[in-house]
Write a protein that holds these residues in place. Sequence first.
Motif, PDB file in Angstrom:
ATOM      1  N   ALA A  91       0.859  -1.190   0.113  1.00  0.00           N
ATOM      2  CA  ALA A  91      -0.091  -0.102   0.073  1.00  0.00           C
ATOM      3  C   ALA A  91       0.779   1.349  -0.149  1.00  0.00           C
ATOM      4  O   ALA A  91       1.982   1.442   0.746  1.00  0.00           O
ATOM      5  N   VAL A  92       0.404   2.245  -0.708  1.00  0.00           N
ATOM      6  CA  VAL A  92       1.033   3.686  -0.585  1.00  0.00           C
ATOM      7  C   VAL A  92       1.127   4.333   0.691  1.00  0.00           C
ATOM      8  O   VAL A  92       2.073   4.574   1.207  1.00  0.00           O
ATOM      9  N   ALA A  93      -0.040   4.284   1.443  1.00  0.00           N
ATOM     10  CA  ALA A  93      -0.287   4.524   2.688  1.00  0.00           C
ATOM     11  C   ALA A  93       0.105   5.924   3.307  1.00  0.00           C
ATOM     12  O   ALA A  93       0.026   6.321   4.301  1.00  0.00           O
ATOM     13  N   GLY A  94       0.482   6.879   2.444  1.00  0.00           N
ATOM     14  CA  GLY A  94       0.885   8.413   2.690  1.00  0.00           C
ATOM     15  C   GLY A  94       2.393   8.469   3.216  1.00  0.00           C
ATOM     16  O   GLY A  94       3.048   7.637   3.037  1.00  0.00           O
ATOM     17  N   LEU A  97       5.105  11.347   7.829  1.00  0.00           N
ATOM     18  CA  LEU A  97       4.408  12.217   9.146  1.00  0.00           C
ATOM     19  C   LEU A  97       3.152  11.380   9.333  1.00  0.00           C
ATOM     20  O   LEU A  97       2.652  11.701  10.344  1.00  0.00           O
ATOM     21  N   ASN A  98       2.354  11.049   8.256  1.00  0.00           N
ATOM     22  CA  ASN A  98       1.287  10.345   8.726  1.00  0.00           C
ATOM     23  C   ASN A  98       0.787   9.058   8.521  1.00  0.00           C
ATOM     24  O   ASN A  98      -0.397   8.520   8.593  1.00  0.00           O
ATOM     25  N   ALA A  99       1.643   8.256   7.578  1.00  0.00           N
ATOM     26  CA  ALA A  99       1.521   6.888   7.191  1.00  0.00           C
ATOM     27  C   ALA A  99       1.443   6.082   8.589  1.00  0.00           C
ATOM     28  O   ALA A  99       2.136   6.193   9.670  1.00  0.00           O
ATOM     29  N   PRO A 100       0.353   5.102   8.757  1.00  0.00           N
ATOM     30  CA  PRO A 100       0.193   4.394  10.014  1.00  0.00           C
ATOM     31  C   PRO A 100       1.526   3.355  10.120  1.00  0.00           C
ATOM     32  O   PRO A 100       2.000   2.900   9.282  1.00  0.00           O
ATOM     33  N   THR A 101       1.865   3.340  11.218  1.00  0.00           N
ATOM     34  CA  THR A 101       3.201   2.645  11.653  1.00  0.00           C
ATOM     35  C   THR A 101       2.560   1.178  11.320  1.00  0.00           C
ATOM     36  O   THR A 101       3.724   0.608  10.879  1.00  0.00           O
ATOM     37  N   PRO A 143      13.036   9.288  -2.056  1.00  0.00           N
ATOM     38  CA  PRO A 143      11.900   9.284  -1.330  1.00  0.00           C
ATOM     39  C   PRO A 143      10.911  10.118  -1.758  1.00  0.00           C
ATOM     40  O   PRO A 143      11.328  11.062  -2.537  1.00  0.00           O
ATOM     41  N   THR A 144       9.589   9.866  -1.409  1.00  0.00           N
ATOM     42  CA  THR A 144       8.517  10.777  -1.912  1.00  0.00           C
ATOM     43  C   THR A 144       7.882  11.020  -0.610  1.00  0.00           C
ATOM     44  O   THR A 144       7.723  10.295   0.314  1.00  0.00           O
ATOM     45  N   ALA A 145       6.866  12.129  -0.969  1.00  0.00           N
ATOM     46  CA  ALA A 145       6.172  12.629  -0.230  1.00  0.00           C
ATOM     47  C   ALA A 145       4.684  11.782   0.165  1.00  0.00           C
ATOM     48  O   ALA A 145       4.350  11.951   1.092  1.00  0.00           O
ATOM     49  N   TYR A 146       4.257  10.903  -0.608  1.00  0.00           N
ATOM     50  CA  TYR A 146       3.308   9.946  -0.497  1.00  0.00           C
ATOM     51  C   TYR A 146       3.270   8.777  -0.250  1.00  0.00           C
ATOM     52  O   TYR A 146       2.749   7.807  -0.281  1.00  0.00           O
ATOM     53  N   ALA A 147       4.434   7.992  -0.412  1.00  0.00           N
ATOM     54  CA  ALA A 147       4.612   6.678  -0.494  1.00  0.00           C
ATOM     55  C   ALA A 147       5.838   6.269   0.535  1.00  0.00           C
ATOM     56  O   ALA A 147       6.878   5.649   0.332  1.00  0.00           O
ATOM     57  N   ALA A 148       5.727   6.578   1.718  1.00  0.00           N
ATOM     58  CA  ALA A 148       6.606   6.081   2.831  1.00  0.00           C
ATOM     59  C   ALA A 148       6.772   4.706   2.979  1.00  0.00           C
ATOM     60  O   ALA A 148       8.165   4.172   3.024  1.00  0.00           O
TER      61      ALA A 148
END
Length: 256
Positions: A91-94, A97-101, A143-148
Amino acid sequence: MDGKQAELAVVVGATGDFGQAIVGRLLQAGLGVVAVARSAGSLDALCSEFAGVGAGVRACVADIGDDSAIAALTASVDRPVRAVVHGPGVAVAGGILNAPTAALVDAVNIKVGGLLRLVRAVDERLVAGSRLIAIGGHYGFEPTAYAASAGIANAALVNAVRQLSLAYGERGITAHLIAPGPADTARLHRVAADRAAMRGVTVDTVLDDMRAESSIRAFTTPAQVAWAVSTLLAPEADAMTGATLMLDSGRRRGLP
């Protein structure tokens, strides 16, 4: 095949866009394919699509994110395994700073834990010249801002592949990582739609912006990834063990 059974390739994530293209190329290369996915229905459709092609496809229903997959995979191989290809998506997941651990942990489990489960399941069937191939992604390097979750998992996969190359080298078995950039798949278009909604722009605008990140203004294709997998079957690819084959259409700009 002169009465001999074809050697096998085991493909995890076989029913995805990458997986289907890879299965086709491996069949063309004369290998039998064990197709691995969680959905029996999607595997049945894949087997029907390739019915009568080459050495054939057999289905293995397994969740590579769970240790139970090891027994299922082991039971599915009955002759030498020439290649394993580990290509499940996460999953991309964000952003970081906000992707669920839990999403980050799950991504590493699927990418790295899944690769280790796959390799351990077929270890006794590997022979000199066998290939251990993982499909990662350029987000492990850029790294990208939306795919941590994808970035962290793919970065860990780089190290895991290098470690496998050391562990299996004395047996003449090599390990390889293929790192595509954003690929022209149904999944990419879903991600683009989500980003378009967040930005209040059209999907085409998002896709155009993503293409502009590439030096050739293009997405990687599943066919290109399948080509890379088949290329690694060549004896000359021995020298690439532990290395990453970048298929990012020129998105990575930094030095190694």
